[in-house]
Design a protein around this motif. Structure first.
Motif, PDB file in Angstrom:
ATOM      1  N   SER A   7       9.335   1.434 -12.394  1.00 16.51           N
ATOM      2  CA  SER A   7       9.754   0.937 -11.066  1.00 16.51           C
ATOM      3  C   SER A   7       8.668   1.220 -10.037  1.00 16.51           C
ATOM      4  CB  SER A   7      11.075   1.575 -10.637  1.00 16.51           C
ATOM      5  OG  SER A   7      12.045   1.517 -11.643  1.00 16.51           O
ATOM      6  N   ALA A   8       7.436   0.929 -10.395  1.00 11.81           N
ATOM      7  CA  ALA A   8       6.290   1.291  -9.554  1.00 11.81           C
ATOM      8  C   ALA A   8       6.315   0.554  -8.219  1.00 11.81           C
ATOM      9  CB  ALA A   8       4.987   0.989 -10.282  1.00 11.81           C
ATOM     10  N   ALA A   9       5.962   1.272  -7.157  1.00 10.47           N
ATOM     11  CA  ALA A   9       5.828   0.676  -5.828  1.00 10.47           C
ATOM     12  C   ALA A   9       4.515  -0.102  -5.769  1.00 10.47           C
ATOM     13  CB  ALA A   9       5.846   1.769  -4.760  1.00 10.47           C
ATOM     14  N   LEU A  10       4.624  -1.418  -5.770  1.00 10.32           N
ATOM     15  CA  LEU A  10       3.452  -2.296  -5.737  1.00 10.32           C
ATOM     16  C   LEU A  10       3.656  -3.365  -4.670  1.00 10.32           C
ATOM     17  CD1 LEU A  10       2.860  -2.831  -9.583  1.00 10.32           C
ATOM     18  CD2 LEU A  10       1.618  -1.267  -8.065  1.00 10.32           C
ATOM     19  N   TRP A  11       2.532  -3.937  -4.236  1.00  4.80           N
ATOM     20  CA  TRP A  11       2.582  -4.960  -3.182  1.00  4.80           C
ATOM     21  C   TRP A  11       1.691  -6.139  -3.570  1.00  4.80           C
ATOM     22  CZ3 TRP A  11       2.126   0.279  -2.277  1.00  4.80           C
ATOM     23  CH2 TRP A  11       3.190   0.879  -1.562  1.00  4.80           C
ATOM     24  N   THR A  12       2.157  -7.338  -3.224  1.00  2.00           N
ATOM     25  CA  THR A  12       1.389  -8.554  -3.512  1.00  2.00           C
ATOM     26  C   THR A  12       1.161  -9.402  -2.264  1.00  2.00           C
ATOM     27  OG1 THR A  12       3.457  -9.651  -4.146  1.00  2.00           O
ATOM     28  CG2 THR A  12       2.127  -8.685  -5.926  1.00  2.00           C
ATOM     29  N   TYR A  13       1.466  -8.847  -1.099  1.00  2.97           N
ATOM     30  CA  TYR A  13       1.260  -9.533   0.177  1.00  2.97           C
ATOM     31  C   TYR A  13       1.985 -10.872   0.249  1.00  2.97           C
ATOM     32  CZ  TYR A  13      -2.072  -6.064   1.810  1.00  2.97           C
ATOM     33  OH  TYR A  13      -2.641  -4.889   2.249  1.00  2.97           O
ATOM     34  N   ASN A  14       3.249 -10.864  -0.160  1.00  2.01           N
ATOM     35  CA  ASN A  14       4.094 -12.032   0.083  1.00  2.01           C
ATOM     36  C   ASN A  14       5.382 -11.585   0.756  1.00  2.01           C
ATOM     37  OD1 ASN A  14       5.868 -11.101  -1.910  1.00  2.01           O
ATOM     38  ND2 ASN A  14       5.030 -12.438  -3.488  1.00  2.01           N
ATOM     39  N   GLN A  48       3.940   1.377   4.643  1.00  2.76           N
ATOM     40  CA  GLN A  48       3.201   2.165   3.658  1.00  2.76           C
ATOM     41  C   GLN A  48       2.082   1.337   3.035  1.00  2.76           C
ATOM     42  OE1 GLN A  48       6.281   3.514   1.010  1.00  2.76           O
ATOM     43  NE2 GLN A  48       7.218   4.841   2.552  1.00  2.76           N
ATOM     44  N   ARG A  49       2.364   0.074   2.757  1.00  2.00           N
ATOM     45  CA  ARG A  49       1.330  -0.823   2.218  1.00  2.00           C
ATOM     46  C   ARG A  49       0.140  -0.912   3.167  1.00  2.00           C
ATOM     47  NH1 ARG A  49       2.663  -6.959   2.904  1.00  2.00           N
ATOM     48  NH2 ARG A  49       2.093  -6.289   5.020  1.00  2.00           N
ATOM     49  N   ASP A  50       0.428  -1.123   4.451  1.00  2.00           N
ATOM     50  CA  ASP A  50      -0.655  -1.324   5.413  1.00  2.00           C
ATOM     51  C   ASP A  50      -1.434  -0.045   5.678  1.00  2.00           C
ATOM     52  OD1 ASP A  50       0.206  -3.923   5.525  1.00  2.00           O
ATOM     53  OD2 ASP A  50       1.296  -3.701   7.420  1.00  2.00           O
ATOM     54  N   TRP A  51      -0.799   1.102   5.442  1.00  2.00           N
ATOM     55  CA  TRP A  51      -1.529   2.371   5.525  1.00  2.00           C
ATOM     56  C   TRP A  51      -2.422   2.563   4.300  1.00  2.00           C
ATOM     57  CZ3 TRP A  51      -0.352   6.722   2.252  1.00  2.00           C
ATOM     58  CH2 TRP A  51      -1.117   7.855   2.522  1.00  2.00           C
ATOM     59  N   LEU A  52      -1.886   2.323   3.122  1.00  2.00           N
ATOM     60  CA  LEU A  52      -2.672   2.475   1.902  1.00  2.00           C
ATOM     61  C   LEU A  52      -3.850   1.507   1.861  1.00  2.00           C
ATOM     62  CD1 LEU A  52       0.158   2.900  -0.752  1.00  2.00           C
ATOM     63  CD2 LEU A  52      -1.654   4.555  -0.306  1.00  2.00           C
ATOM     64  N   TYR A  53      -3.614   0.264   2.289  1.00  2.00           N
ATOM     65  CA  TYR A  53      -4.625  -0.786   2.208  1.00  2.00           C
ATOM     66  C   TYR A  53      -5.082  -1.176   3.616  1.00  2.00           C
ATOM     67  CZ  TYR A  53      -2.299  -1.259  -2.381  1.00  2.00           C
ATOM     68  OH  TYR A  53      -1.744  -1.029  -3.619  1.00  2.00           O
ATOM     69  N   ALA A  54      -5.437  -0.152   4.401  1.00  2.00           N
ATOM     70  CA  ALA A  54      -5.756  -0.379   5.822  1.00  2.00           C
ATOM     71  C   ALA A  54      -6.981  -1.258   6.029  1.00  2.00           C
ATOM     72  CB  ALA A  54      -5.955   0.959   6.529  1.00  2.00           C
ATOM     73  N   ASN A  55      -7.876  -1.306   5.048  1.00  2.00           N
ATOM     74  CA  ASN A  55      -9.051  -2.161   5.136  1.00  2.00           C
ATOM     75  C   ASN A  55      -9.456  -2.549   3.715  1.00  2.00           C
ATOM     76  OD1 ASN A  55     -10.923  -0.057   4.084  1.00  2.00           O
ATOM     77  ND2 ASN A  55     -10.492   0.952   6.051  1.00  2.00           N
ATOM     78  N   ASP A  94      16.224  -4.411  -9.387  1.00  2.00           N
ATOM     79  CA  ASP A  94      15.228  -3.733  -8.551  1.00  2.00           C
ATOM     80  C   ASP A  94      14.334  -4.767  -7.868  1.00  2.00           C
ATOM     81  OD1 ASP A  94      13.161  -2.203  -7.451  1.00  2.00           O
ATOM     82  OD2 ASP A  94      13.043  -0.855  -9.170  1.00  2.00           O
ATOM     83  N   PRO A  95      14.218  -4.760  -6.529  1.00  2.00           N
ATOM     84  CA  PRO A  95      13.335  -5.716  -5.852  1.00  2.00           C
ATOM     85  C   PRO A  95      11.872  -5.590  -6.277  1.00  2.00           C
ATOM     86  CG  PRO A  95      14.811  -4.659  -4.276  1.00  2.00           C
ATOM     87  CD  PRO A  95      14.972  -3.927  -5.579  1.00  2.00           C
ATOM     88  N   LEU A  96      11.491  -4.416  -6.820  1.00  2.00           N
ATOM     89  CA  LEU A  96      10.101  -4.221  -7.241  1.00  2.00           C
ATOM     90  C   LEU A  96       9.821  -4.791  -8.633  1.00  2.00           C
ATOM     91  CD1 LEU A  96       9.540  -0.574  -5.952  1.00  2.00           C
ATOM     92  CD2 LEU A  96       8.549  -2.668  -5.023  1.00  2.00           C
ATOM     93  N   SER A  97      10.855  -5.214  -9.328  1.00  2.00           N
ATOM     94  CA  SER A  97      10.680  -5.716 -10.687  1.00  2.00           C
ATOM     95  C   SER A  97       9.683  -6.873 -10.735  1.00  2.00           C
ATOM     96  CB  SER A  97      12.029  -6.161 -11.249  1.00  2.00           C
ATOM     97  OG  SER A  97      11.900  -6.686 -12.535  1.00  2.00           O
ATOM     98  N   GLU A  98       9.772  -7.771  -9.756  1.00  2.00           N
ATOM     99  CA  GLU A  98       8.871  -8.934  -9.703  1.00  2.00           C
ATOM    100  C   GLU A  98       7.411  -8.498  -9.640  1.00  2.00           C
ATOM    101  OE1 GLU A  98       7.313 -12.023  -6.287  1.00  2.00           O
ATOM    102  OE2 GLU A  98       9.121 -10.830  -5.944  1.00  2.00           O
ATOM    103  N   LYS A  99       7.109  -7.482  -8.809  1.00  2.00           N
ATOM    104  CA  LYS A  99       5.730  -7.019  -8.645  1.00  2.00           C
ATOM    105  C   LYS A  99       5.216  -6.381  -9.930  1.00  2.00           C
ATOM    106  CE  LYS A  99       6.624  -7.726  -4.209  1.00  2.00           C
ATOM    107  NZ  LYS A  99       6.061  -8.807  -3.392  1.00  2.00           N
TER     108      LYS A  99
END
Length: 315
Positions: free
Chosen positions: A212-219, A227-234, A265-270
């Protein structure tokens, strides 16, 4: 003062609750000197009926960290019959956001599952290490890089986990000291951290489990975008931290990766998207999904599968 029956029952109930809370608080505190293990047998650890002296142990340890300039805690599972003259594989397990170094054992009962599978000769005996790493996502971070969201811990946590914790465990316990005997996994935030650390240091780990990893795909379906924008601030930080990018830039051919998430789980797709990308890149990976959400009930139902992935006994 005389109490009626109802008042007496309430008083007894409150007293029992206070005793339970004080017991739990006592178990969670380390109370030991720097770097000195404090061992105890967890109530969930059961003796083998045929060999009553062979019981597993949980040790609470405190490690002084130069990277973080503070003491850090970890909980260590030692298998039944642990012997200092035998080398054991080590599984590093990272908890989800808001957890602590005991969460895998107090809420998920991972030690109980490991005992059962070891006694059944389904998995190899192994050491399990669950470290405190705050709510840091396991990265090296500086508040100067980006504003730190409320509830997130900034600091050099990657340096601590890789360059201080792992060497400490190898010095203190009878471990297999090569990548074949070292694995890393986690749930939610810990699943992200396991992927990030494993992909960054493929020379150190042979297996990664991202549950159930916390991942982001910018959609539009991204969760917890602060948290995404902090981790990937630039772009530079994203290159260093995003598992989707790290899997393309690092050599992962000698690694096996297991991803899973609950159907609800909403994260399943990612997570499934990352699996598909790993497949396209020819990296050994497997994907599983089953009923459940992003919660302890789902992860508890998968403990056997997780342990079989990491340490299944080769017949």
């Amino acid at each position: 003062m005389r109490l009626n029956k109802r008042e007496n029952n309430l008083y007894v109930g409150k007293l029992a609750m206070l005793l339970i809370l004080s017991f739990l608080m006592g178990c969670s505190s380390t109370g030991n000197t720097k770097g000195i293990p404090s061992s105890y047998s967890s109530p969930e650890m059961k003796a083998n009926e045929d060999s009553p002296m062979k019981i597993s142990k949980l040790e609470s340890i405190t490690i002084p960290s130069k990277a973080l300039d503070k003491d850090m805690r970890a909980t260590i599972y030692l298998p039944p019959g642990y012997q200092s003259d035998q080398s054991y594989p080590v599984l590093y397990l990272l908890y989800g956001y808001g957890g602590n170094e005991n969460s895998w054992f107090t809420y998920l009962h991972m030690g109980d599952a490991a005992d059962r599978l070891i006694e059944s000769n389904l998995i190899d005996s192994l050491i399990i290490v669950s470290p405190d790493y705050g709510n840091s996502f396991g990265v090296n971070s500086d508040p100067m890089d980006a504003p730190v969201p409320v509830g997130v811990d900034a600091g050099f946590y990657e340096d601590y986990l890789i360059h201080e914790l792992v060497p400490y465990v190898d010095r203190t316990y009878s471990t297999m000291k090569d990548k074949q005997g070292r694995w890393i996994g986690g749930i939610s935030m810990g699943g992200y951290a396991a992927l990030m650390l494993g992909f960054t240091y493929p020379e150190m780990f042979s297996k990664i489990g991202a549950h159930s990893a916390a991942l982001w795909t910018y959609n539009s379906t991204d969760q917890f975008t602060g948290q995404r924008d902090w981790l990937y601030a630039n772009p530079a930080l994203r290159e260093l931290r995003d598992p989707f990018l790290l899997s393309r830039s690092n050599e992962l051919n000698e690694m096996t990766i297991f991803l899973d998430a609950g159907v609800e789980d909403p994260l399943s797709e990612k997570d499934e998207l990352l699996y598909q990308q790993l497949q396209e890149e020819g990296i050994s990976a497997q994907w599983e999904t089953s009923p459940g959400g992003h919660d302890f009930a789902y992860w508890s139902s998968r403990l056997d599968d997780y342990l079989l992935f990491y340490a299944e006994l080769k017949m």
